[in-house]
Design an enzyme around this catalytic site. Structure first.
Site, short mmCIF file in Angstrom:
data_model
loop_
_atom_site.label_atom_id
_atom_site.label_comp_id
_atom_site.label_asym_id
_atom_site.label_seq_id
_atom_site.Cartn_x
_atom_site.Cartn_y
_atom_site.Cartn_z
N THR A 45 24.85 39.65 38.99
CA THR A 45 26.16 40.29 39.15
C THR A 45 27.23 39.19 39.09
O THR A 45 27.64 38.82 38.01
CB THR A 45 26.27 41.11 40.46
OG1 THR A 45 25.86 40.30 41.56
CG2 THR A 45 25.39 42.35 40.39
N ASN B 106 36.71 37.29 46.02
CA ASN B 106 36.60 38.42 46.96
C ASN B 106 37.91 39.12 47.23
O ASN B 106 37.93 40.21 47.79
CB ASN B 106 35.96 37.94 48.26
CG ASN B 106 34.49 37.68 48.05
OD1 ASN B 106 33.74 38.59 47.77
ND2 ASN B 106 34.10 36.42 48.12
N THR C 205 37.94 47.40 43.51
CA THR C 205 36.86 48.38 43.30
C THR C 205 37.36 49.54 42.46
O THR C 205 38.48 49.98 42.62
CB THR C 205 36.35 48.92 44.64
OG1 THR C 205 37.46 49.14 45.49
CG2 THR C 205 35.43 47.92 45.27
N LYS D 214 18.69 36.69 42.19
CA LYS D 214 20.13 36.82 42.00
C LYS D 214 20.80 36.97 43.36
O LYS D 214 20.18 37.34 44.34
CB LYS D 214 20.49 38.01 41.11
CG LYS D 214 20.12 39.37 41.61
CD LYS D 214 21.05 40.03 42.58
CE LYS D 214 22.47 40.08 42.11
NZ LYS D 214 23.28 40.82 43.15
N GLU E 260 29.15 32.16 45.85
CA GLU E 260 30.48 32.48 45.31
C GLU E 260 31.47 31.36 45.58
O GLU E 260 31.76 31.04 46.72
CB GLU E 260 30.99 33.80 45.91
CG GLU E 260 30.29 34.98 45.27
CD GLU E 260 30.71 36.30 45.86
OE1 GLU E 260 30.53 37.31 45.17
OE2 GLU E 260 31.22 36.31 46.98
N THR F 138 24.21 41.53 46.45
CA THR F 138 22.93 41.64 47.13
C THR F 138 21.96 40.56 46.64
O THR F 138 21.96 40.22 45.48
CB THR F 138 22.36 43.03 46.78
OG1 THR F 138 23.21 43.99 47.37
CG2 THR F 138 20.94 43.18 47.26
#
Lengths: 399, 399
Positions: free
Chosen positions: B148, B394, B399, B174, B271, B185
């Site tokens: 992702t 982030n 979304t 991942k 990240e 996740t």
């Protein structure tokens, strides 16, 4: 009673803030002094490692009486061993000599970089100079002098009638991250001219701290030097406030108002903050679960960056509760962001609600409210969003 | 045995990764299939709220036998109620039909945005197309398709002799933040051609997970869908590996090597990470205290931003331990950053040591080691620094 974000005189108290020379060019030394011995109550960090000033002040506050507080910013006095204790005591001895009291009547606090000793020559020269400048209107200067990374000084005060006489409660505070090198221990000093015995004062301060300072989190870190001190000198006159009386209720409500206002100012000015974030959880099965839930949400990097990004992200809230071992039922749980219901009955509230919740992020404060729907306990937390600026402040400062 | 960051064939296994159409233009559907029924062991998230695929896979892994795994990225399947369960089962039913086995022999995982349903038309068309492309060399494509926000695919493998025959263990993984909308996740899928009974496999995977995946933290968050699945088909031939045997020891060491390497890759690619950060704590009085200490340090925003800023800041380490209620004695505690002693015997190691420790931050990984000097328990954690990029990823994703 109304809380104002400005200083006013508090009968029988004088304050001062000066540039002693610890910092290059900003105020760095403050004193608060009561003309007569005052009742004192104090609450300190729960850290297992504490600064020397906390050790000294904790022991002295236990006596219930004090004349004043001397505070420096720029360098904290932590991890300095026997030397740290000696230096903290020396600060109080010089301050006490200037106002002609015993050194045991002075409390002390330091905030700033860890790992360097205090420049005692600077303080030995500075404290008498500060004492000479003490005045009834010195509160704003004192609030300035305790700052480290705070972008502005914090002050709050209220004036109210207590058994027919006017009393004042005033507080100053600082703290925007948690520790060196953001140099950001939370300190708050409060003074009132009401007459309250030490035992009564202690109970009130403890309850108020639990509802205010202990509900504040910028980055989930506590400091080695967090300190709240309240002095009550009785200069307003009248009989002492008795535990359980109507006056006690009034006084405690006023104290709560002042402290809550200071906490909102601290959260709003958290390192790099663009917004004050209030987190409220209701419907929890136990008080402990409610408390864990607000801390989990309020300290989640993912939630805090979402707030910075203006994203009413219930997925991150759900996930951090789950990861925090807080059981919640999607069917009974409701999530509101900025007052807008964004999740209920197991699903997203849809694009129109999302749009309105996004819009709510334009304000300089926002509330996340989660109702777990499984009990009747609640809790709250005051915090802020997480921005680029937080990383900058904490990555670029070199000790 | 040597672990390589590249794929190799694993006897009796085929894999594939394709672009089914959940994401706009990146691979998003993977399958791993054993030609014969294999032993299976799996470890899942401890979150109180889990995704539908976790519910299905957990129940099926309990049988100890499986033929394959089907995984999509782009949309997770969390908080979708009965529909989510139905969709996860449908994925396995289509996959099972293609390779002619029972749907109960297929495990499933999904990772990505929370709050949207899976596009079942896309998956209904995509899974047969993926199955048609299964090949012994398909592992790299599978590793790509489960990504992702990872900046690159993670793969690790080792080949070693087990009772005279060559065996291979290979894993893909991942995960770079923790959840939607960073969609991150942690998933890891492992395959071996060694022959190991399910009960033996389970114990090994549990121990290895405790030492590797459970020692990984990017941002202190767990996901609703974290999943590790290990398949062992025995295609390498030979007798089953028996619990407690020399072969079991060898196999577990090889599995540990592969998983540890994957975890290092995951931490390094956290990240926004610019560096892998290893945190080691020794000399703790209890194992629980050592564990709390590494998590406290590794999840501290102040420590992580200091690492990003190249600052060997023992003050922040001391403070986060203290705030975390871990008692430590400055006199016995030693702190090393990048191998350089920066704090011991209650004080800073001085400017020359600081300079060298700052220099050590130029590498792309760094170790913080704290020896508490009060016991003999130790723990470690793999994490990364906290940069502007983490906030960007982030905060800016909508979304």
């Amino acid at each position: 009673m109304k809380v104002r974000r400005e200083s006013r005189p508090v009968a029988g108290f004088r304050a001062v803030g000066i540039h002693a020379g610890i910092k290059r060019d900003a105020p760095d030394l403050a004193m608060i002094v009561s003309d007569e011995p005052a009742s004192v109550a104090a609450v300190f960090t729960k850290s297992t490692v504490v600064g020397a000033p906390v050790e000294i002040s904790r022991a002295r506050a236990a006596s219930g009486r004090a004349r004043g507080i001397v505070v420096n910013s720029g360098i904290s006095n932590v991890a300095m061993g026997a030397r740290g204790i000696r230096d903290a005591k020396t600060m109080t001895r010089i301050a006490a000599r200037e106002i002609d009291c015993d050194e045991s009547e002075f409390l002390v606090a330091s905030t700033g970089v860890i790992g360097e000793p205090l420049p005692m020559d600077v303080l030995t020269a500075g404290i008498p100079r500060a004492a000479a400048g003490l005045s009834v209107g010195g509160w704003d200067d004192a609030a300035e002098a305790i700052r480290t990374t705070d972008t502005h000084a914090k002050i709050a005060s209220t004036r109210f009638k207590l058994a027919g006489r006017f009393s004042t409660i005033q507080g100053i505070a600082k703290g925007s991250g948690m520790i060196e090198p953001n140099m950001a221990t939370m300190l708050s000093f409060l003074a009132t001219d009401a007459r309250v015995a030490p035992g009564v004062l202690r109970g009130m301060l403890r309850r108020v701290c639990d509802a205010t300072y202990n509900r504040l989190s910028i980055d989930g870190e506590g400091s080695t030097s967090d300190t709240v001190i309240l002095l009550a000198n009785g200069a307003a006159g009248g009989a002492p406030v008795r535990a359980g009386s109507e006056e006690a209720r009034l006084f405690e409500a006023a104290l709560l108002g002042v402290c809550e206002d200071l906490v909102l100012q601290l959260a709003r000015d958290g390192e790099g903050a663009t917004k004050l974030l209030r987190v409220e959880v209701g419907g929890a099965r136990t008080a402990a679960e409610a408390d864990r839930a607000v801390r989990r949400i309020g300290n989640s990097l993912l939630v805090k960056t979402a707030v910075f990004g203006g994203d009413p992200n219930w997925g991150r809230i759900m996930q951090t509760l789950g990861a925090g071992q807080i059981s919640w039922n999607p069917e009974t749980t409701r999530v509101r962001v900025g007052g807008i219901l964004v999740f209920s009955k197991g699903r997203s509230a849809g694009p129109a609600a999302r749009k309105r919740a996004e819009k709510a992020h334009e304000a300089d404060e926002i509330t996340i409210r989660v109702d777990l729907g499984s009990g009747r306990h609640s809790a709250r937390l005051f915090t802020c969003d997480l921005s680029y600026e937080y990383v900058k402040i904490n990555a670029e400062y070199t000790t």
